[in-house]
Scaffold this active site. Structure first.
Site, PDB file in Angstrom:
ATOM      1  N   GLU A 202      -2.407-102.039  -7.288  1.00  0.00           N
ATOM      2  CA  GLU A 202      -1.253-101.249  -7.719  1.00  0.00           C
ATOM      3  C   GLU A 202      -0.050-102.161  -7.953  1.00  0.00           C
ATOM      4  O   GLU A 202       0.677-102.014  -8.938  1.00  0.00           O
ATOM      5  CB  GLU A 202      -0.899-100.205  -6.652  1.00  0.00           C
ATOM      6  CG  GLU A 202       0.340 -99.399  -7.029  1.00  0.00           C
ATOM      7  CD  GLU A 202       0.697 -98.311  -6.015  1.00  0.00           C
ATOM      8  OE1 GLU A 202       0.159 -98.344  -4.889  1.00  0.00           O
ATOM      9  OE2 GLU A 202       1.514 -97.443  -6.357  1.00  0.00           O
TER      10      GLU A 202
ATOM     11  N   GLN B 170      -2.815 -90.525  -6.783  1.00  0.00           N
ATOM     12  CA  GLN B 170      -2.900 -91.327  -5.567  1.00  0.00           C
ATOM     13  C   GLN B 170      -2.205 -90.615  -4.404  1.00  0.00           C
ATOM     14  O   GLN B 170      -0.990 -90.411  -4.446  1.00  0.00           O
ATOM     15  CB  GLN B 170      -2.207 -92.674  -5.836  1.00  0.00           C
ATOM     16  CG  GLN B 170      -2.133 -93.610  -4.651  1.00  0.00           C
ATOM     17  CD  GLN B 170      -1.260 -94.814  -4.951  1.00  0.00           C
ATOM     18  OE1 GLN B 170      -0.296 -94.714  -5.728  1.00  0.00           O
ATOM     19  NE2 GLN B 170      -1.559 -95.948  -4.354  1.00  0.00           N
ATOM     20  N   GLY B 171      -2.959 -90.237  -3.377  1.00  0.00           N
ATOM     21  CA  GLY B 171      -2.374 -89.565  -2.204  1.00  0.00           C
ATOM     22  C   GLY B 171      -2.126 -90.552  -1.075  1.00  0.00           C
ATOM     23  O   GLY B 171      -2.950 -90.723  -0.182  1.00  0.00           O
ATOM     24  N   TYR B 172      -1.009 -91.236  -1.142  1.00  0.00           N
ATOM     25  CA  TYR B 172      -0.682 -92.239  -0.127  1.00  0.00           C
ATOM     26  C   TYR B 172       0.539 -91.826   0.703  1.00  0.00           C
ATOM     27  O   TYR B 172       0.411 -91.420   1.842  1.00  0.00           O
ATOM     28  CB  TYR B 172      -0.399 -93.592  -0.816  1.00  0.00           C
ATOM     29  CG  TYR B 172      -1.608 -94.510  -0.951  1.00  0.00           C
ATOM     30  CD1 TYR B 172      -2.858 -94.017  -1.326  1.00  0.00           C
ATOM     31  CD2 TYR B 172      -1.493 -95.885  -0.723  1.00  0.00           C
ATOM     32  CE1 TYR B 172      -3.954 -94.872  -1.465  1.00  0.00           C
ATOM     33  CE2 TYR B 172      -2.591 -96.742  -0.844  1.00  0.00           C
ATOM     34  CZ  TYR B 172      -3.808 -96.232  -1.214  1.00  0.00           C
ATOM     35  OH  TYR B 172      -4.883 -97.079  -1.352  1.00  0.00           O
ATOM     36  N   SER B 173       1.745 -91.928   0.110  1.00  0.00           N
ATOM     37  CA  SER B 173       2.974 -91.699   0.889  1.00  0.00           C
ATOM     38  C   SER B 173       3.066 -90.271   1.422  1.00  0.00           C
ATOM     39  O   SER B 173       2.529 -89.337   0.828  1.00  0.00           O
ATOM     40  CB  SER B 173       4.205 -91.944   0.011  1.00  0.00           C
ATOM     41  OG  SER B 173       4.253 -93.278  -0.393  1.00  0.00           O
TER      42      SER B 173
ATOM     43  N   GLU C 204      11.550-105.149  -0.440  1.00  0.00           N
ATOM     44  CA  GLU C 204      11.724-105.693   0.916  1.00  0.00           C
ATOM     45  C   GLU C 204      10.382-105.806   1.640  1.00  0.00           C
ATOM     46  O   GLU C 204      10.143-106.767   2.373  1.00  0.00           O
ATOM     47  CB  GLU C 204      12.701-104.821   1.714  1.00  0.00           C
ATOM     48  CG  GLU C 204      14.146-104.927   1.241  1.00  0.00           C
ATOM     49  CD  GLU C 204      14.401-104.296  -0.139  1.00  0.00           C
ATOM     50  OE1 GLU C 204      13.642-103.387  -0.533  1.00  0.00           O
ATOM     51  OE2 GLU C 204      15.335-104.736  -0.825  1.00  0.00           O
TER      52      GLU C 204
ATOM     53  N   SER D  65       2.241 -89.504  -7.988  1.00  0.00           N
ATOM     54  CA  SER D  65       2.531 -89.600  -9.425  1.00  0.00           C
ATOM     55  C   SER D  65       1.609 -88.709 -10.225  1.00  0.00           C
ATOM     56  O   SER D  65       0.389 -88.792 -10.076  1.00  0.00           O
ATOM     57  CB  SER D  65       2.361 -91.044  -9.905  1.00  0.00           C
ATOM     58  OG  SER D  65       3.206 -91.886  -9.182  1.00  0.00           O
TER      59      SER D  65
END
Lengths: 397, 379
Positions: A249, A131-134, A382, A166
């Site tokens: 997710e 997964q290429g997110y952050s 949060e 990951s």
């Protein structure tokens, strides 16, 4: 006999015949579950047999439509299947981000052609997806991401950097959020791309965590060429898909609050009794007993909430803001469980490696350290509280 | 497992909601409290509730009941909890009447349950003897003397005891305090010689009593269930009553939370709505999550009771401990969110806070239920 009981009978017989005996011993750690992918690394023969058979049957993704290789089972049948699997202490044949995140998003947003190409590969565990997110500058503020994909006519040219990817070092393909337009508000310039991690220009560097393992990586893209047909949904429409995928997710990560997939080698109660000591069948220390009860009650209430949500979703509703509850509570509960076990195990929980500690003790310690990431990855606790406050409670900005 | 209400159950809940909002709003509870009404509840309203069939929800049709389950009855109690309805419903229908339903003979069932269904008889259950829930910790004695039993002892925290026509008394016929065996249930007329009922003014403005039994003579026919085996009746009745009380708690919790949320959306400070402050948002979100988890386990507990599941006692303990904790958390947080107005008698939130404490103590506090949950779980 009801249809469901007939199904149970059939499922039990099929599993008896097809699940290798070595795969019926429960798990010491979730790390042991098969992830599939091109390389067969770390895979024992029996694991491969188990995966191939379950994948061919579609039971790695029991509820997915049979036309794309899924099991085509109803929710009730799937529940029965899971009951039968856990009764024989068989772990899932496959776990992957393809199953828990990408697949459901593709089923909802991809073209027919894309579904036919990508879904069966997920079911059979042929491709390991990451997964290429952050990005380094885009953590909780995900939509500020900077990785660019330029339209070059017949392809996109991708440049940028992802972080916390990951298992990028094991993965075959990536589903990636990229910026295709910098002229519009940040949420509107994001697109959802799939590409091969073997493409020229992709490099990966693992990050070592406090648990000693390196499940996360930094992933760099330098002039990576991606075919146009690998765009999912509309240009600039990636944020909608991204958010939906995040809900999947969060449900997945929240599921950790329910304990080890497929049942642990030993019940939690047995372990607590062994280390805390027992008198007349009771945990000797009344405070430990009280804390353990509280933990178990919260686990039970959480499981009931999961069942309730599933019952409510029977009408086919996609996961809504409720997934934020699961992510939030499930991960916090998971952390509490490890914290509790740390105190129960005393100094036997403080080993790092080598002699003097059982493998169960050592992996418990590593899992405890790993659990710190649970309330951060996939949107921090949060962020989940913010989402609940805004979307569910309607509190003002 | 019924974790989602059916249309009929939703409808029942809605009807109860509308009835209570119209006939018994919180202002009505205030009036009762402030007028120091002798009975502490509105008998006219009780009769109306009986007409709606509420007293007979769980009773068989032959006794004038509706033959429905605890899940259905629970929906009514949730609405009672929302509106702080002060009625001897739980004591009569689930505690006293529950003992008759579970352990009574045909004669007792026909006489009493029919009268309860029509709203013509009030019951209560006297078991507690100390400041803490301890259902087997019974010292009140019942000794056989000729054709009679003679009951002597002191009972406390007898819910709605001062208005009950008849009181089911848990007494010891053998063994010692703490034993499960040796308990027997007796049906005692509140006006019988030697019975003194003293109303206790509780902090929630609701009704309870201390009951003194001074050599009270009761007939053998007044025994409910088997001699010495009263716990076989008492255990399931207390579990059912606990599940139903949890529904009332759920209603009280929901209303307290809704009121706090409403306040966050209307109260301005520093030129903005206070609900925009992240410090309060996160607390509100946590309250919501706690309330959702409690609702899930409560629904599970009610279906466990209705289905007679083997683990129903354990699920009920889980529900009660969670409801205790989440109700107290939410009431405490709500008062803090209301600020100064929250600690005035004029604002209703304080009524919810006070009621919460009484319900949390009734039928076992959280640590009592966690200990029982552990024992039932084999640890």
């Amino acid at each position: 006999m009801s249809d469901l009981e007939t199904f149970r009978q059939e499922a039990r017989e099929w599993l008896e015949e097809n699940c290798p005996p070595s795969m019926r011993q429960g798990l010491a750690s979730n790390e042991e579950v098969e992830w599939g992918g091109r390389a067969a690394q770390g895979r024992t023969d029996d694991k491969k047999v188990w995966l191939d058979r379950m994948g061919a049957k579609g039971w790695t993704c029991p509820t997915w439509p049979a036309e794309y290789g899924g099991g085509g089972l109803s929710k009730a049948e799937t529940k029965v299947l899971h009951q039968e699997l856990s009764a024989m202490k068989a772990p899932p044949a496959l776990t992957s981000f393809g199953i828990s995140m990408l697949g459901p998003a593709l089923l909802e947003y991809a073209s027919e052609e894309q579904k036919k190409k990508f879904i069966p590969e997920i079911v059979q565990g042929k491709i390991w997806w990451c997964q290429g997110y952050s990005e380094p500058g885009s953590g909780s503020d995900l939509a500020s991401l900077q990785t660019r994909a330029e339209d070059k006519g017949d392809h996109f040219l991708v440049n940028g950097q992802k972080i916390w990817t990951s298992y990028a070092d094991h993965a075959d393909w990536i589903f990636c959020l990229v910026r295709t337009n910098t002229e519009v508000p940040k949420h509107d310039g994001i697109s959802f791309l799939l590409f091969d991690m073997a493409s020229p220009g992709v490099t990966v560097s693992p990050i070592q965590l406090i648990s000693g393992s390196s499940p996360f990586c930094q992933t760099f893209f330098q002039d990576v060429k991606v075919p146009k047909e690998n765009l999912i949904g509309e240009m600039g429409g990636g944020w909608t898909i991204a958010k939906r995928l995040l809900q999947h997710e969060r449900s997945m990560i929240g599921g950790m609050g329910l304990g080890l997939a497929g049942g642990a080698k030993r019940g939690l109660t047995e372990v607590v009794k062994e280390y805390a000591g027992e008198t007349d069948g009771r945990i000797s220390d009344s405070l430990t007993r009280d804390q353990f009860s509280q933990l178990r009650m919260d686990m039970q209430a959480f499981a009931a909430t999961t069942s309730r949500s599933a019952a409510e979703a029977k009408a086919g509703k996609p996961p809504g803001p409720a997934s934020s509850i699961f992510k939030l509570y499930g991960t916090e509960l998971n952390k509490r469980r490890y914290e509790f076990m740390m105190s129960v195990l005393g100094t036997q929980a403080l080993g790092w490696e080598g002699e003097g500690f059982t493998s169960e003790e050592l992996s418990g310690t590593r899992d405890w350290l790993r659990s710190y990431g649970n309330s951060i990855e996939g949107g921090t606790s949060e962020v989940q509280l913010n989402i609940i406050a805004k979307r569910v409670l309607g509190l003002p900005d | 497992m019924a974790l989602v209400l059916t249309e009929e159950q939703e409808l029942l809940k809605e009807t109860a909601h509308e009835f209570i909002q119209e006939q018994s709003p919180v202002s009505e509870f205030r009036r009762l409290r402030d007028s120091v009404d002798e009975s502490g509840f509105d008998r006219k309203l009780y009769a109306q509730m009986a007409e709606l069939g509420w007293m007979g929800v769980i009773y068989p049709e032959e006794y004038g009941g509706l033959d429905l389950g605890y899940l259905e009855l629970g929906q009514i109690f949730e609405e009672c909890g929302r509106g702080l309805v002060a009625q001897p419903l739980l004591a009569t229908v689930v505690l006293g009447g529950g003992c008759i339903l579970e352990g009574g003979n045909d004669l007792q069932r026909k006489d009493i349950l029919t009268q309860i269904s029509t709203g013509d008889r009030l019951l209560s259950l006297a078991f507690q003897e100390s400041a803490h829930h301890n259902p087997y910790g019974i010292s009140t004695s019942a000794e056989l003397s000729g054709n009679h039993f003679v009951l002597s002892g002191k009972k406390t925290f007898v819910l709605d005891g001062h208005v009950a026509d008849q009181i089911v008394v848990v007494a010891r016929t053998s063994g010692k305090a703490g034993d499960r065996d040796g308990l027997t249930l007796f049906l005692v007329d509140a006006g019988a010689e030697g019975v003194t009922v003293n109303r206790t003014i509780m902090l929630d403005g609701r009704n309870a009593a201390n009951v003194h039994l001074d050599a009270v003579k009761v007939e053998k026919a007044a025994v409910i269930g088997e001699l010495d085996a009263g716990a076989d009746v008492l255990d399931p009745v207390l579990d059912r009553a606990t599940a139903i009380l949890c529904c009332e708690m759920m209603g009280t919790l929901s209303e307290a939370f809704d009121k706090a949320l409403e306040y966050l959306k209307t109260r301005e400070q520093f030129g903005v709505l206070i609900g925009s402050f992240q410090a309060l948002k996160h607390r509100a979100a946590n309250m919501f999550v706690e309330s959702e988890l409690s609702r899930s386990i409560l629904l599970d507990a009610l279906s466990a009771v209705d289905e007679g599941r083997d683990n129903s006692a354990q699920v009920v303990s889980c529900a009660k401990a969670r409801l205790n904790d989440s109700l107290i958390l939410i009431c405490n947080e709500a008062v803090q969110m209301f600020g100064g107005i929250g600690v005035t008698d004029e604002e209703d939130i304080g009524l919810y806070l006070k009621r919460a404490r009484v319900m949390a103590a009734a039928f076992g506090d959280s640590s009592w239920h966690r200990a029982r949950y552990a024992s039932l779980g084999g640890y």
